[in-house]
Write an enzyme that holds these catalytic residues in place. Sequence first.
Site, PDB file in Angstrom:
ATOM      1  N   HIS A  55      32.913 -20.701 -27.328  1.00 16.56           N
ATOM      2  CA  HIS A  55      33.493 -21.882 -27.996  1.00 16.56           C
ATOM      3  C   HIS A  55      32.407 -22.868 -28.421  1.00 16.56           C
ATOM      4  O   HIS A  55      32.589 -24.089 -28.330  1.00 16.56           O
ATOM      5  CB  HIS A  55      34.526 -22.565 -27.103  1.00 16.56           C
ATOM      6  CG  HIS A  55      35.710 -21.697 -26.790  1.00 16.56           C
ATOM      7  ND1 HIS A  55      36.748 -21.523 -27.677  1.00 16.56           N
ATOM      8  CD2 HIS A  55      36.005 -20.925 -25.730  1.00 16.56           C
ATOM      9  CE1 HIS A  55      37.641 -20.698 -27.154  1.00 16.56           C
ATOM     10  NE2 HIS A  55      37.208 -20.303 -25.977  1.00 16.56           N
ATOM     11  N   ASN A 127      44.399 -21.914 -26.345  1.00 17.63           N
ATOM     12  CA  ASN A 127      43.962 -21.173 -27.522  1.00 17.63           C
ATOM     13  C   ASN A 127      45.054 -21.258 -28.594  1.00 17.63           C
ATOM     14  O   ASN A 127      46.138 -21.779 -28.348  1.00 17.63           O
ATOM     15  CB  ASN A 127      43.714 -19.700 -27.175  1.00 17.63           C
ATOM     16  CG  ASN A 127      42.358 -19.483 -26.504  1.00 17.63           C
ATOM     17  OD1 ASN A 127      41.396 -20.199 -26.780  1.00 17.63           O
ATOM     18  ND2 ASN A 127      42.289 -18.501 -25.633  1.00 17.63           N
ATOM     19  N   TYR A 337      35.331 -23.815 -15.848  1.00 20.76           N
ATOM     20  CA  TYR A 337      35.164 -24.737 -16.985  1.00 20.76           C
ATOM     21  C   TYR A 337      34.468 -26.016 -16.544  1.00 20.76           C
ATOM     22  O   TYR A 337      33.543 -26.494 -17.199  1.00 20.76           O
ATOM     23  CB  TYR A 337      36.513 -25.016 -17.652  1.00 20.76           C
ATOM     24  CG  TYR A 337      36.864 -23.902 -18.620  1.00 20.76           C
ATOM     25  CD1 TYR A 337      36.906 -22.581 -18.186  1.00 20.76           C
ATOM     26  CD2 TYR A 337      37.110 -24.157 -19.951  1.00 20.76           C
ATOM     27  CE1 TYR A 337      37.191 -21.551 -19.058  1.00 20.76           C
ATOM     28  CE2 TYR A 337      37.398 -23.119 -20.831  1.00 20.76           C
ATOM     29  CZ  TYR A 337      37.444 -21.827 -20.385  1.00 20.76           C
ATOM     30  OH  TYR A 337      37.712 -20.812 -21.253  1.00 20.76           O
TER      31      TYR A 337
END
EC number: 1.11.1.6
Length: 516
Positions: A55, A127, A337
């Site tokens: 990303h 997403n 994350y």
Amino acid sequence: MNDKPKLTTTAGSPWPNNQDSLSAGERGPLLIQDYQLIEKLAHQNRERIPERTVHAKGWGAHGKLVITEDISQYTLAKCLQKGAETPMIARFSTVAGEAGAADHERDVRGFSLKFYTEDGNWDMVGNNTPVFFVRDPYKFPDFIHTQKRHPKTNMRSPTAMWDFWSLSPEAMHQVTILMSDRGLPQSPMHMNGYGSHTFSFWNEKGERYWVKFHFKTQQGHDFFTNEEAEKVVGKTREGYQERLFNAIEDGKYPRWKFQIQIMPETDAEKTDYNPFDLTKVWPHDEYPPIDVGYFELNRNAENYFAEIENAAFSPSNIVPGISWSPDKMLQARIFSYADAHRHRLGTHYEQIPVNRPKCPVHHYHKDGEMNVYGGIATGNPNAYYEPNSFNGPVEVREAQEPPLRISGDAARYDHRKYDDYKQPRALYADVMDDAERDRLHQNMGGALVGVPTVIVERWFEHLRQVHPDYEAGVRKEWEAASRDAGYDPNGLPITGDTPHEANDQSPQQPTIEAAE
Ligand code: NDP
């Protein structure tokens, strides 16, 4: 005198000359005393921070989340009560390409939202697809490796991608969506967002519900074919940035309808699919979408780096009334994350203005990178540990969620025992029309060109199990595209290099066959 701002050093001292370096004589060497020159060069060297592993290429904007419906029976989250308006930021992205990659590439799109609620930040890190390629986090790094560059050729490797997918039938659902029209939206405004994982809500009575989040584009699902995208990329690699930025500058604020699917807690034991499996959706007829409100993007960043590149989204950020589920991929992302941001931006990345909650923040974490505001703001420097006798922050017991009911032994359960073909079949046979299926066949057939036959045939076997027409359609397109590219449809190169990559050359094939 003029009224322009004064140029200063980073320490705020007025700076007299930003044109001429300090030298020993007009034709002589420079002096190390010219600290501002050294500082300028040093800053140039430090303008990049570690790129996101995935990303990396992104586009974003600020906006607001508006709740128009009453869902208080499911959640006590303050930001989800009817009438609530919450400031937010969104960042969209491709997955595989580096920061300089072209925007209009076929790829899954990241769809990350940060809501600055009065109870802290709630991040939705989804997403543009309701499912994902893998459902067990052990496969996550392997999958990502197949999307990035081959270690020797330093090129993207279709062989690696299709090898992995053909050995991972759970990927079939997501690959079908990726190769469909929705795999190449015209802009971030022309795609849905999905929380993808199953999350949970809890209400005032302490009842838990499982929930799926959906954000439906109000701009339509405009997409490009591969050929159209190639022409766009030939003219601009920044097509998404241009379209999103310009739409907002022009006052054409994009909107997404916010919907949820709700599953009563005990239903999770009854469904014939695992509702915590990231490769599955909850069928709409079983769990119909419920309107909640909408979000709108209406303000561009003043500084892309500060507000979009520095934005750090993590599913670990939840607020009272919203929680996680046993989804294994979600469980892993809760860690990975936030950890990516600690590495990329610094330990205290949530003190960076774009990530900083708009409510008071009190914690006992101490020093480290980016600790610019300090942790606790009690006004008492003695309250730097807990418990303490100096009026330091105390826990908020009413923010405790109800217990998560779990049964079963701790074991490594075989995640491959589920049916991976039924839901892609529903999409292929019941949702898509003939034209969509034709484009799917073409996109997938073309993407398989140059991939070793043993892998292609393994993939075709999965397609056949989804639907015989799916296999036949892709096979036909693959054969035609292979011939056009100068390949025997057997997959063995006839002439020259493959259109994709050097490592698709035949020397690799014996290794693959030997591994079978
Ligand atoms: P439905 O017919 O009720 O829903 C089908 C959904 O598919 C639509 O609502 C739309 O989702 C989405 N869709 C439509 N065209 C495409 C396309 N070309 N590519 C990808 N998605 C598309 O049936 P079910 O709920 O029983 O689902 C059937 C299949 O539809 C699933 O197996 C799944 O593959 C796919 N799907 C289902 C979703 C769900 O949450 N149930 C969400 C998205 C896809 P949307 O309204 O979100 O645009």
